[in-house]
Design an enzyme around this catalytic site. Structure first.
Site, PDB file in Angstrom:
ATOM      1  N   MET A 139       6.249  -1.793   8.608  1.00 51.16           N
ATOM      2  CA  MET A 139       5.334  -1.084   7.765  1.00 51.16           C
ATOM      3  C   MET A 139       5.161   0.250   8.575  1.00 51.16           C
ATOM      4  O   MET A 139       4.715   0.346   9.739  1.00 51.16           O
ATOM      5  CB  MET A 139       4.275  -1.870   7.758  1.00 51.16           C
ATOM      6  CG  MET A 139       4.266  -3.158   6.877  1.00 51.16           C
ATOM      7  SD  MET A 139       2.743  -4.084   6.593  1.00 51.16           S
ATOM      8  CE  MET A 139       2.611  -5.080   8.025  1.00 51.16           C
ATOM      9  N   CYS A 175      12.418   1.403  -0.235  1.00 50.68           N
ATOM     10  CA  CYS A 175      11.291   2.388  -0.309  1.00 50.68           C
ATOM     11  C   CYS A 175      11.105   2.817  -1.599  1.00 50.68           C
ATOM     12  O   CYS A 175      11.912   3.390  -1.982  1.00 50.68           O
ATOM     13  CB  CYS A 175      11.189   3.207   1.133  1.00 50.68           C
ATOM     14  SG  CYS A 175       9.875   4.177   0.989  1.00 50.68           S
ATOM     15  N   ASN A 224      10.733 -11.636   1.210  1.00 49.13           N
ATOM     16  CA  ASN A 224       9.803 -11.063   1.430  1.00 49.13           C
ATOM     17  C   ASN A 224       9.032 -10.797   0.096  1.00 49.13           C
ATOM     18  O   ASN A 224       9.601 -10.552  -0.973  1.00 49.13           O
ATOM     19  CB  ASN A 224      10.109  -9.689   2.058  1.00 49.13           C
ATOM     20  CG  ASN A 224       9.007  -8.593   2.181  1.00 49.13           C
ATOM     21  OD1 ASN A 224       9.241  -7.764   1.696  1.00 49.13           O
ATOM     22  ND2 ASN A 224       7.931  -9.107   2.948  1.00 49.13           N
ATOM     23  N   GLY A 225       7.635 -10.833   0.287  1.00 47.83           N
ATOM     24  CA  GLY A 225       6.713 -10.332  -0.923  1.00 47.83           C
ATOM     25  C   GLY A 225       5.747 -11.490  -0.988  1.00 47.83           C
ATOM     26  O   GLY A 225       5.779 -12.553  -1.250  1.00 47.83           O
ATOM     27  N   ASP A 226       4.349 -11.089  -0.742  1.00 48.11           N
ATOM     28  CA  ASP A 226       3.180 -11.596  -0.895  1.00 48.11           C
ATOM     29  C   ASP A 226       2.987 -13.206  -0.055  1.00 48.11           C
ATOM     30  O   ASP A 226       2.247 -13.899  -0.547  1.00 48.11           O
ATOM     31  CB  ASP A 226       3.091 -12.357  -2.579  1.00 48.11           C
ATOM     32  CG  ASP A 226       3.119 -11.008  -3.413  1.00 48.11           C
ATOM     33  OD1 ASP A 226       2.524 -10.085  -2.904  1.00 48.11           O
ATOM     34  OD2 ASP A 226       3.276 -11.329  -4.763  1.00 48.11           O
ATOM     35  N   ARG A 282       1.748  -7.495   4.600  1.00 53.52           N
ATOM     36  CA  ARG A 282       0.316  -7.221   4.164  1.00 53.52           C
ATOM     37  C   ARG A 282      -0.241  -8.561   4.871  1.00 53.52           C
ATOM     38  O   ARG A 282      -1.511  -8.341   5.203  1.00 53.52           O
ATOM     39  CB  ARG A 282       0.195  -6.910   2.639  1.00 53.52           C
ATOM     40  CG  ARG A 282       0.562  -5.548   2.535  1.00 53.52           C
ATOM     41  CD  ARG A 282       0.627  -5.390   1.000  1.00 53.52           C
ATOM     42  NE  ARG A 282       1.471  -6.355   0.609  1.00 53.52           N
ATOM     43  CZ  ARG A 282       1.545  -6.280  -0.819  1.00 53.52           C
ATOM     44  NH1 ARG A 282       0.864  -5.658  -1.939  1.00 53.52           N
ATOM     45  NH2 ARG A 282       2.337  -7.573  -1.352  1.00 53.52           N
TER      46      ARG A 282
END
Ligand SMILES: Cc1cc2nc3c(=O)[nH]c(=O)nc-3n(C[C@H](O)[C@H](O)[C@H](O)COP(=O)(O)O)c2cc1C
Length: 340
Positions: free
Chosen positions: A32, A118, A221-223, A247
């Site tokens: 990140m 990206c 990856n993701g959430d 995140r």
């Protein structure tokens, strides 16, 4: 038993075991920008970190440019004693990616990850990041160039540029390049982060990987908010090798901790104080860091503690780490008494 292609990734697999000695997915903190520098990586490690870390993405063209290379040094800085992260680089030419990857072993890096996801407009204008999804031949050339470094090469990408269905051709192409790990952020470039990650595709992607490149590790990856959610997701989708969390760590720096216990205010404040010390250490060593950038973390550490709202507000007006320390010294004892 699953085998990785390289000794580096084999070690990652071998070390990812639970208390009973059973294999579990490996966990990583997502690369990140402006977050996963040496400071925050060490903070997360102190909280109870993942198996692997990635650097912020670093521009390969700058790394190989005689003058620009100084501008990216901070991104690749690793503190003595810190676990070596994987270097994530981005670029659009084989010369830049190949040249940059070759610099990494001398910096101590043992693995390189190529950013092919990206969504940022400037990166896309530079024909890099998710633009590579539209230019698979160029992506293949970058992978080949990175391999010349001798480092194990992984790729982090999205499902497609415009449409979800693109994943079939795009991932088939990437999996045919004999890479070590494919990390898939389960969204398209167009979706940015605006829709839920497409977990419904995981089993199809596992099947694609098994068919085309069974030895390539697959990282999802993701959430994914935390360790337990990652374990549950991997258990629901056999064949997933790794879980990457981004995140979630910004919501809760203890996201990788294996127990589901809520962390108390004292633990959060201790982590904040540690981050202030590391910030001062890195700044004193000559890597300039913006104090303002620290402020996003003040919110993180005090989130979920309603009686700390006033302190959080006061912290937002500070201008130095010493001011922050003074405020903490003045308020924390009272807050901790309330937290009991
Ligand atoms: C502040 C921020 C910076 C990011 N920078 C990068 C980056 O440098 N390289 C990269 O591959 N992805 C980057 N990403 C994307 C994340 O690695 C990850 O794919 C995305 O956030 C989805 O995962 P999550 O839901 O666990 O956060 C960034 C995301 C955020 C929120």
């Amino acid at each position: 038993m699953k085998e990785a292609k390289s000794s580096y990734w084999q070690r990652v697999l071998d070390q990812a075991v639970d208390e009973d000695g059973q294999r579990r997915p490996f966990f990583s903190m997502a690369p990140m920008e402006a977050v996963t520098d040496t400071i925050f990586r060490r903070v997360v490690a102190k909280a109870g970190g993942p198996d692997l870390y990635y650097t912020e993405f670093t521009n390969a063209a700058s790394m190989v440019h005689p003058e620009a290379k100084f501008s990216v040094q901070g991104r690749l800085a690793v503190a003595p004693g810190e676990q070596m992260p994987i270097a994530q680089i981005w670029g659009s030419t084989a010369a830049a990616i190949g040249g940059a990857a070759k610099l990494l072993p001398d910096l101590g890096y043992q693995a390189v990850d190529l950013n092919m996801g990206c969504p940022d407009g400037t990166v896309i204008k530079n024909e890099a990041g998710s633009d590579l999804i539209r230019h698979p031949d160029r992506a293949d050339a970058l992978i080949a160039a990175a391999k010349e470094s001798g480092l194990p090469v992984s790729v982090k990408t999205r499902l497609g540029f415009y449409k979800i269905e693109e994943y079939q051709d795009w991932l088939t192409n990437i999996l045919s390049q004999d890479i070590q790990v494919l990390t898939i952020h389960l969204r398209t470039r167009k979706e940015m982060s605006k829709v839920p990650a497409h977990y419904e595709l995981i089993d199809d992607i596992v099947a694609l990987r098994d068919q085309i490149a069974p030895q390539t590790l697959l990282q999802i990856n993701g959430d994914i908010p935390n360790y337990q959610a990652g374990l549950d997701l991997a258990a629901a989708h056999p064949g997933v090798d790794g879980i990457m969390i981004g995140r979630g760590v910004l919501e809760d720096p203890f996201a990788f901790v294996k127990t589901n216990k809520q962390h108390d205010l004292a633990e959060s404040i201790a982590l904040l104080r540690y981050q202030l010390d590391l910030y001062d250490e890195v700044t004193a060593a000559g890597t300039s860091k913006h104090f303002e950038a620290l402020k996003r973390y003040f919110k993180i550490y005090l989130r979920g503690f309603p009686h700390a709202a006033k302190l959080r507000q006061l912290l937002m007006d500070t201008k130095s780490t010493d001011e922050v320390r003074t405020l903490l010294a003045a308020h924390v004892d009272d807050l901790l008494a309330l937290d009991d």
